[in-house]
Write a protein that holds these residues in place. Structure first.
Motif, PDB file in Angstrom:
ATOM      1  N   PHE A   1       0.815  -1.210   0.000  1.00  0.00           N
ATOM      2  CA  PHE A   1       0.000   0.000   0.000  1.00  0.00           C
ATOM      3  C   PHE A   1       0.850   1.262   0.000  1.00  0.00           C
ATOM      4  CE2 PHE A   1      -2.517  -3.409   1.695  1.00  0.00           C
ATOM      5  CZ  PHE A   1      -3.750  -3.215   1.105  1.00  0.00           C
TER       6      PHE A   1
ATOM      7  N   ASN B   1      -0.393 -17.650   9.271  1.00  0.00           N
ATOM      8  CA  ASN B   1      -1.847 -17.645   9.136  1.00  0.00           C
ATOM      9  C   ASN B   1      -2.342 -18.797   8.271  1.00  0.00           C
ATOM     10  OD1 ASN B   1      -2.311 -15.361  10.681  1.00  0.00           O
ATOM     11  ND2 ASN B   1      -1.889 -14.009   8.960  1.00  0.00           N
TER      12      ASN B   1
ATOM     13  N   ALA C   1      -2.687  -8.500  16.172  1.00  0.00           N
ATOM     14  CA  ALA C   1      -1.582  -7.888  15.426  1.00  0.00           C
ATOM     15  C   ALA C   1      -1.837  -6.430  15.080  1.00  0.00           C
ATOM     16  CB  ALA C   1      -1.311  -8.682  14.157  1.00  0.00           C
ATOM     17  N   ILE C   2      -3.092  -6.046  14.936  1.00  0.00           N
ATOM     18  CA  ILE C   2      -3.378  -4.677  14.512  1.00  0.00           C
ATOM     19  C   ILE C   2      -4.129  -3.896  15.574  1.00  0.00           C
ATOM     20  CG2 ILE C   2      -4.556  -3.244  12.804  1.00  0.00           C
ATOM     21  CD1 ILE C   2      -4.204  -5.547  10.835  1.00  0.00           C
TER      22      ILE C   2
ATOM     23  N   PRO D   1      -2.510  -3.500  19.420  1.00  0.00           N
ATOM     24  CA  PRO D   1      -1.380  -2.556  19.469  1.00  0.00           C
ATOM     25  C   PRO D   1      -1.790  -1.109  19.197  1.00  0.00           C
ATOM     26  CG  PRO D   1      -0.806  -4.475  18.154  1.00  0.00           C
ATOM     27  CD  PRO D   1      -2.255  -4.601  18.478  1.00  0.00           C
ATOM     28  N   LYS D   2      -2.754  -0.918  18.283  1.00  0.00           N
ATOM     29  CA  LYS D   2      -3.157   0.449  17.966  1.00  0.00           C
ATOM     30  C   LYS D   2      -4.004   1.048  19.087  1.00  0.00           C
ATOM     31  CE  LYS D   2      -1.542   0.593  13.716  1.00  0.00           C
ATOM     32  NZ  LYS D   2      -0.351   1.362  13.444  1.00  0.00           N
TER      33      LYS D   2
ATOM     34  N   ALA E   1      -6.096   0.378   5.133  1.00  0.00           N
ATOM     35  CA  ALA E   1      -5.039  -0.428   4.525  1.00  0.00           C
ATOM     36  C   ALA E   1      -4.584  -1.555   5.453  1.00  0.00           C
ATOM     37  CB  ALA E   1      -3.853   0.458   4.147  1.00  0.00           C
ATOM     38  N   PHE E   2      -4.623  -1.303   6.775  1.00  0.00           N
ATOM     39  CA  PHE E   2      -4.187  -2.341   7.702  1.00  0.00           C
ATOM     40  C   PHE E   2      -5.104  -3.560   7.640  1.00  0.00           C
ATOM     41  CE2 PHE E   2      -1.688   1.069   9.318  1.00  0.00           C
ATOM     42  CZ  PHE E   2      -0.589   0.450   9.883  1.00  0.00           C
TER      43      PHE E   2
ATOM     44  N   LEU F   1      16.029  -5.960  21.896  1.00  0.00           N
ATOM     45  CA  LEU F   1      16.149  -6.596  20.587  1.00  0.00           C
ATOM     46  C   LEU F   1      17.242  -5.966  19.732  1.00  0.00           C
ATOM     47  CD1 LEU F   1      12.371  -6.940  19.949  1.00  0.00           C
ATOM     48  CD2 LEU F   1      13.970  -8.832  20.014  1.00  0.00           C
TER      49      LEU F   1
ATOM     50  N   ARG G   1       7.498  -1.049  25.905  1.00  0.00           N
ATOM     51  CA  ARG G   1       7.837  -1.007  24.486  1.00  0.00           C
ATOM     52  C   ARG G   1       9.307  -0.688  24.269  1.00  0.00           C
ATOM     53  NH1 ARG G   1       3.809   0.012  20.355  1.00  0.00           N
ATOM     54  NH2 ARG G   1       5.149   0.949  18.817  1.00  0.00           N
TER      55      ARG G   1
ATOM     56  N   ARG H   1      11.631  -3.363  25.329  1.00  0.00           N
ATOM     57  CA  ARG H   1      11.643  -4.493  24.413  1.00  0.00           C
ATOM     58  C   ARG H   1      12.483  -4.148  23.181  1.00  0.00           C
ATOM     59  NH1 ARG H   1       6.733  -7.269  21.356  1.00  0.00           N
ATOM     60  NH2 ARG H   1       7.947  -8.907  20.401  1.00  0.00           N
ATOM     61  N   ARG H   2      12.314  -2.908  22.716  1.00  0.00           N
ATOM     62  CA  ARG H   2      13.044  -2.506  21.529  1.00  0.00           C
ATOM     63  C   ARG H   2      14.543  -2.535  21.790  1.00  0.00           C
ATOM     64  NH1 ARG H   2      10.975   2.895  19.272  1.00  0.00           N
ATOM     65  NH2 ARG H   2       9.113   1.644  19.129  1.00  0.00           N
TER      66      ARG H   2
ATOM     67  N   ALA I   1      -5.038 -13.273   7.590  1.00  0.00           N
ATOM     68  CA  ALA I   1      -5.137 -13.272   9.047  1.00  0.00           C
ATOM     69  C   ALA I   1      -6.555 -13.608   9.500  1.00  0.00           C
ATOM     70  CB  ALA I   1      -4.736 -11.907   9.588  1.00  0.00           C
TER      71      ALA I   1
ATOM     72  N   ALA J   1      -6.240 -12.946  14.848  1.00  0.00           N
ATOM     73  CA  ALA J   1      -4.912 -12.440  14.478  1.00  0.00           C
ATOM     74  C   ALA J   1      -4.978 -10.948  14.164  1.00  0.00           C
ATOM     75  CB  ALA J   1      -4.368 -13.214  13.287  1.00  0.00           C
TER      76      ALA J   1
ATOM     77  N   TYR K   1       3.094  -4.792  11.102  1.00  0.00           N
ATOM     78  CA  TYR K   1       2.507  -5.133  12.398  1.00  0.00           C
ATOM     79  C   TYR K   1       3.476  -4.660  13.481  1.00  0.00           C
ATOM     80  CZ  TYR K   1      -0.342  -7.686   9.151  1.00  0.00           C
ATOM     81  OH  TYR K   1      -1.150  -7.998   8.102  1.00  0.00           O
TER      82      TYR K   1
ATOM     83  N   ALA L   1      -4.513  -5.245   4.277  1.00  0.00           N
ATOM     84  CA  ALA L   1      -3.271  -6.016   4.295  1.00  0.00           C
ATOM     85  C   ALA L   1      -3.470  -7.308   5.074  1.00  0.00           C
ATOM     86  CB  ALA L   1      -2.151  -5.188   4.913  1.00  0.00           C
ATOM     87  N   ALA L   2      -4.193  -7.222   6.186  1.00  0.00           N
ATOM     88  CA  ALA L   2      -4.412  -8.406   7.005  1.00  0.00           C
ATOM     89  C   ALA L   2      -5.235  -9.448   6.242  1.00  0.00           C
ATOM     90  CB  ALA L   2      -5.108  -8.027   8.303  1.00  0.00           C
TER      91      ALA L   2
END
Lengths: 358, 298
Positions: free
Chosen positions: A87, A108, B204-205, B208-209, B186-187, B297, B290, B293-294, B196, B200, A93, B190-191
């Motif tokens: 897009f 999935n 996944a979306i 978190p949002k 779009a999310f 990693l 957050r 965690r970042r 998904a 899921a 994610y 995309a899923a």
């Protein structure tokens, strides 16, 4: 990988479309070959995103059919079409790492863990993401995020086509060409059918083998970048592609002569008579106009000469209409009257904006 | 270049300082002042140092026992209420229509409980849940369940929890709804393309949002449920026995019932500090996980 066929496809967002402007996509029939790289080029609102969404299944067309490898998928939901889409704004994610993002479409679909890991590794190396696999995707730059979006499409081996909806919009200019060449490389490597929507001619021409130019819901020309340049099928293609665009001038065409204002030029071939109601124009690319000595060219009034570095663009006017020409290295051009001589074979005649072929 | 130094801008702060001093700092000072003294009325005060505080935090003292017991009830109440309202609010927001005429209807209906004043909510439920004339109480009793919030411990707790859920789930739902609406299409597209499942997509979306709005929602609901007073006061009056006596009810009893200003002031200060500290901890934890965690990693 698949051959995509659009059969009398049309779409309107309004129920019961009455006049032509109600159609977002006007009836069209097209075939996109397996493994090709296509660009859908056109200005904003010309229906290219709608067309893309019809192919991906996010929009069900009002009329016509979409066929993948001769199988009708018109009403098949997105998730069963095996399509990937990238897009305009990167979709990733947030809470997942790059690797998890890439693995998501496979997870999935219940693919075995080991197979997922292997595929993710392959795709990551194809996209230069190998060193970032363990990083959280949300902290990455826009171009990396777009790569991840692309990767989520590539990771599925059975993906039939990857669709791009202006994927470079939010990418920094200096990264655009990098991502574009990465795309090109990936296409050569994977041979997946790719359809790329954009309003940027450079993107379209450098990415695609074949460019589909759209205007107001209609496909006005399909061709290789060279065809679009040399023989625009529509005046819109003429000035949308090329910089500066094609000179389009109203003319009176008689046989193999065209009269523009007081000037008369010779055409490459002889044209039949046009009816009075038709809007007749000639189109000449600035690249095919030579600075002449006067006599049998376009008698123009030079306004200024722009130095574009590698070449000089002559900006002039004829009867109040702008004309552009590319001046050769040694040609001296100064303001005032000038004769621009076209290459007769490169002068096209348009009736009601459409190319007249003889 | 030398910048001209002009401190006159500080005068612009004066109104704020004056207002805050008038409505917050001075009253707080008064409370602190009370908390280190004792009074037997007549506006006569005696110095007591940290005596009240010691008693307050000593579970064996009369004051400490009451305080810690009511504090425990507050914590249990807040935890239960959050555990119900947050998931339920998210669920409701997910079920609300995203477009069409249903949107306005849902928003209005959801906002209604939020517009009802606390004491009215209390009164509504006090009557609604009565076993003799209340629709809920009467029905439940006739279904064969022994339900009487003036006599039964569980009935009382059940009533105030259901009341709070009725009153405040909308807040979480509306906040989440706003959060969900801000997720670009779009999310979801995309899923769908990624195949998904609904779950899921949520994991996944959506979740978190929703993080930021949930942070605010949980903070608001925590603070609000932790200082709850009016509803249990109106419905159960803190009973049966002391079973629904929360800190604020205890406070009012001590301050205005017994006129023990010193004890009540000390209790207020500690209560206040607990709320401040827990909100701060909560906020820090929610915003930092957050980053941690970042970093781990990276």
């Amino acid at each position: 990988m698949a051959r995509i066929e659009l059969n009398n496809l049309a779409h309107s967002y309004k129920p019961g479309p009455a006049d032509a402007s109600d159609w977002a996509v006007k009836p069209m029939t097209m075939v996109w070959n397996d493994g090709g790289a296509y660009a859908l080029l056109g200005p904003s609102g010309c229906g290219k995103t709608t067309l893309l969404n019809i192919i991906s299944g996010l929009v069900i067309p009002s009329a016509g059919k979409v066929l993948f490898d001769e199988v009708d998928v018109t009403t098949l939901p997105t998730e069963r079409r095996n399509i990937a889409q990238v897009f305009q704004f990167p979709v990733i994610y947030d809470t997942m790492t790059v690797a998890e993002n890439l693995a998501f479409p496979l997870r999935n679909r219940g693919v075995a863990r080991r197979q997922i890991a292997e595929r993710v590794k392959q795709v990551a190396s194809m996209l230069d993401l190998s060193s970032d696999l363990a990083r959280l995707a949300s902290g990455l730059t826009a171009d990396m995020k777009q790569k991840i979006s692309l990767g989520r499409g590539l990771v599925r081996e059975d993906v039939r086509a990857i669709l791009f909806d202006e994927p470079l919009t939010v990418i920094d200019p200096h990264l655009k060409w990098q991502l574009r060449s990465a795309l090109k490389r990936v296409h050569r490597h994977s041979r997946t059918t790719m359809v790329y929507v954009t309003h940027d001619q450079t993107e379209a021409l450098t990415f695609a083998d074949k460019v589909v130019v759209m205007l107001e819901g209609e496909v006005v020309q399909i061709g290789t970048p060279q065809e679009l340049f040399e023989e625009p099928a529509h005046t819109f293609v003429g000035y949308f592609i090329g910089s500066p665009g094609m000179n389009v001038l109203p003319a009176l065409v008689e046989g193999c002569k065209a009269h523009i204002g007081d000037s008369t030029i010779t055409l490459g071939s002889s044209y039949p008579k046009f009816s009075g109601g038709q809007k007749v124009e000639i189109g000449i690319r600035p690249e095919f106009l030579r600075v002449g000595n006067g006599g049998h060219g376009l008698e123009v009034n030079v306004l200024r000469v722009e130095d574009a570095g590698s070449r000089r663009i002559v900006r002039a006017e004829i009867g109040g209409l702008p004309v552009a020409a590319i001046a050769g290295e040694e040609e001296m051009v100064s303001a005032g009257r000038l004769s621009l001589e076209p290459d007769p074979k490169r002068v096209h005649v348009y009736a009601d904006s459409k190319l007249v072929r003889v | 270049m030398d910048k001209p130094i002009n401190n006159r801008a500080w005068f612009l702060v004066v109104p704020v300082v004056a207002i805050v001093a008038f409505n917050a700092i001075l009253p707080l000072m008064t409370v602190i002042n009370y908390s280190v003294q004792d009074t037997f009325g007549n506006n006569q005060f005696f110095w007591n140092g940290v005596g009240w505080y010691q008693e307050l935090l000593d579970p064996n003292a009369e004051l400490g026992g009451r305080f810690l017991a009511s504090l425990g009830r507050n914590i249990v109440f807040s935890l239960i209420v959050l555990a119900i309202e947050v998931p339920l609010g998210i669920l409701v927001s997910l079920c609300m229509p995203k477009k069409g005429p249903g949107v306005a209807f849902c928003l209005v209906v959801m906002a209604l409980p939020l517009l009802v004043p606390w004491n009215v909510v209390g009164t509504i439920w006090q009557i609604f849940a009565r076993s003799d004339i209340g629709l809920l109480g009467w029905t439940v009793n006739h279904l064969g369940l022994d339900y009487n919030y003036t006599a039964g411990f569980f009935s009382a707790w059940f009533t105030i929890i259901v009341m709070d859920v009725w009153h405040w789930t909308s807040l979480i739902a509306l906040l989440c709804y706003a959060g969900l609406k801000s997720i670009p299409d779009a999310f979801y597209q995309a899923a769908r393309i990624d195949g998904a499942s609904r779950w899921a997509v949520f994991r996944a979306i959506e979740l978190p949002k929703l993080r930021r709005v949930l942070l605010i929602g949980v903070l608001l609901r925590f603070m609000d449920s932790f200082m709850i007073y009016t509803e249990p006061f109106v419905v159960t009056g803190g009973g049966p026995g002391n079973s629904t006596t929360v800190v604020s009810i205890e406070l009012v009893k001590i301050a205005l019932g017994q006129f023990d200003l010193g004890k009540a002031a000390a209790m207020s200060i500690v209560y206040d500090l607990i709320i401040l500290v827990s909100c701060w901890i909560f906020y820090t934890v929610m915003t930092n996980t957050r980053e941690v965690r970042r970093e781990r990693l990276a």
